[in-house]
Design an enzyme around this catalytic site. Sequence first.
Site, PDB file in Angstrom:
ATOM      1  N   ILE A  23      -3.396  -4.518  -6.148  1.00 48.52           N
ATOM      2  CA  ILE A  23      -4.137  -3.313  -5.760  1.00 48.52           C
ATOM      3  C   ILE A  23      -4.873  -2.748  -6.972  1.00 48.52           C
ATOM      4  O   ILE A  23      -5.784  -1.940  -6.852  1.00 48.52           O
ATOM      5  CB  ILE A  23      -3.193  -2.264  -5.123  1.00 48.52           C
ATOM      6  CG1 ILE A  23      -3.992  -1.235  -4.352  1.00 48.52           C
ATOM      7  CG2 ILE A  23      -2.261  -1.641  -6.167  1.00 48.52           C
ATOM      8  CD1 ILE A  23      -3.166  -0.396  -3.414  1.00 48.52           C
ATOM      9  N   ASN A  41      -5.243  -4.385  -0.731  1.00 43.29           N
ATOM     10  CA  ASN A  41      -4.181  -3.437  -0.403  1.00 43.29           C
ATOM     11  C   ASN A  41      -3.298  -4.056   0.677  1.00 43.29           C
ATOM     12  O   ASN A  41      -3.708  -4.167   1.831  1.00 43.29           O
ATOM     13  CB  ASN A  41      -4.812  -2.124   0.084  1.00 43.29           C
ATOM     14  CG  ASN A  41      -3.758  -1.099   0.473  1.00 43.29           C
ATOM     15  OD1 ASN A  41      -2.554  -1.349   0.354  1.00 43.29           O
ATOM     16  ND2 ASN A  41      -4.213   0.053   0.932  1.00 43.29           N
ATOM     17  N   TYR A 131      15.112   1.534  -3.008  1.00 37.12           N
ATOM     18  CA  TYR A 131      14.593   0.175  -3.268  1.00 37.12           C
ATOM     19  C   TYR A 131      15.569  -0.861  -2.706  1.00 37.12           C
ATOM     20  O   TYR A 131      15.163  -1.811  -2.032  1.00 37.12           O
ATOM     21  CB  TYR A 131      14.410   0.019  -4.778  1.00 37.12           C
ATOM     22  CG  TYR A 131      14.145  -1.384  -5.263  1.00 37.12           C
ATOM     23  CD1 TYR A 131      12.955  -2.041  -4.974  1.00 37.12           C
ATOM     24  CD2 TYR A 131      15.090  -2.042  -6.062  1.00 37.12           C
ATOM     25  CE1 TYR A 131      12.717  -3.318  -5.450  1.00 37.12           C
ATOM     26  CE2 TYR A 131      14.848  -3.319  -6.544  1.00 37.12           C
ATOM     27  CZ  TYR A 131      13.672  -3.958  -6.234  1.00 37.12           C
ATOM     28  OH  TYR A 131      13.434  -5.230  -6.708  1.00 37.12           O
ATOM     29  N   LYS A 135      15.182  -3.709   0.258  1.00 34.40           N
ATOM     30  CA  LYS A 135      15.438  -5.134   0.039  1.00 34.40           C
ATOM     31  C   LYS A 135      16.389  -5.701   1.103  1.00 34.40           C
ATOM     32  O   LYS A 135      16.212  -6.821   1.574  1.00 34.40           O
ATOM     33  CB  LYS A 135      15.982  -5.370  -1.375  1.00 34.40           C
ATOM     34  CG  LYS A 135      14.922  -5.229  -2.457  1.00 34.40           C
ATOM     35  CD  LYS A 135      13.866  -6.316  -2.314  1.00 34.40           C
ATOM     36  CE  LYS A 135      12.657  -6.101  -3.183  1.00 34.40           C
ATOM     37  NZ  LYS A 135      11.559  -7.013  -2.874  1.00 34.40           N
TER      38      LYS A 135
HETATM   39  C1  AKB Z   1      14.891  -3.128 -10.881  1.00 28.67           C
HETATM   40  O1  AKB Z   1      15.509  -2.809 -11.913  1.00 28.67           O
HETATM   41  O2  AKB Z   1      14.616  -2.343  -9.974  1.00 28.67           O
HETATM   42  C2  AKB Z   1      14.518  -4.574 -10.706  1.00 28.67           C
HETATM   43  C3  AKB Z   1      15.503  -5.293  -9.857  1.00 28.67           C
HETATM   44  C4  AKB Z   1      16.846  -5.555 -10.372  1.00 28.67           C
HETATM   45  O3  AKB Z   1      15.197  -5.670  -8.754  1.00 28.67           O
HETATM   46  N1  AKB Z   1      14.390  -5.207 -11.968  1.00 28.67           N
END
Ligand code: AKB
Length: 274
Positions: A23, A41, A131, A135
């Site tokens: 991007i 994007n 995050y 995942k």
């Molecule tokens: C992070 O620290 O968010 C990344 C991961 C471990 O996926 N490096």
Amino acid sequence: IGTELTTEFRSRYGSDNVYCTDIRDDVSSQLKEEGNYDILNVLNYDELSNFIKSRNIDAIVHLAAILSGRGENNPFNCWEVNTVSAMNVFKIGVEQSIKRIFIPSSMAAWGLGIEPDNVSQASILRPTSIYGVTKVAIERLAEYFFLKYGLDTRGVRFPGIISSEALPGGGTTDYAVEIFYDAIRTKHYKSFINQGTLLPMMYMPDAIKSVIMLMEADISKLRYHGDYNIAAFSFAPEDLADEIKQFIPDFTIEYEPDFRQKIAESWPRTIDDS
Ligand code: AKB
């Protein structure tokens, strides 16, 4: 990862057969000059779909994501960027019969309720960062679309990755790269991860090798889809500082843990990738 993977792909498969997108335009001039490079994007389904169709693309490596540290600044945006883009890739994968997709997972998929040492492939996934939540969702979607449509998505649960080529981008393991830059610039590093915090890490060339080996593997040999455990070695900030001191003897480190310390403590110390 994309910076170094693009270079490796270009040399393996030929520059004309690799399309690198981001991007942003502020990537290294090498990436832009040595092959195809486009601004795209990935949240824009039509833009992504047309790009892939018009170039006859048959395999997608989708790395765009907001990592664990930056994700906590705005969890809603992290969810949107990571999962909507992945969903766009899955949808295009089904519609355009894409042969193979790679989307990395992360050790951030783990969190509460794990044995911190030698965490196994089947360990419970209760991430504490947004995050990590994205995942886990993407891992499960990869499996779902394989079972439903036979869509071939592959992925590994990457530990922290250490690159000498590209700067870190908003993760909890960024300290392990930043420390080298500060060691050279100022001979001092203030670590946002505390002393004694052991985390799984991997050198970028090994990470690149793992993507290529997994992408080239015969599907009949695969038991999992988006979520293979993968490991290299583990260390704590002071271990890295001690190594750096062998080259820069007056290097010093101090510790000022911030919110990322909690995230690091929720992750395994070592990973069983047998
Ligand atoms: C992070 O620290 O968010 C990344 C991961 C471990 O996926 N490096």
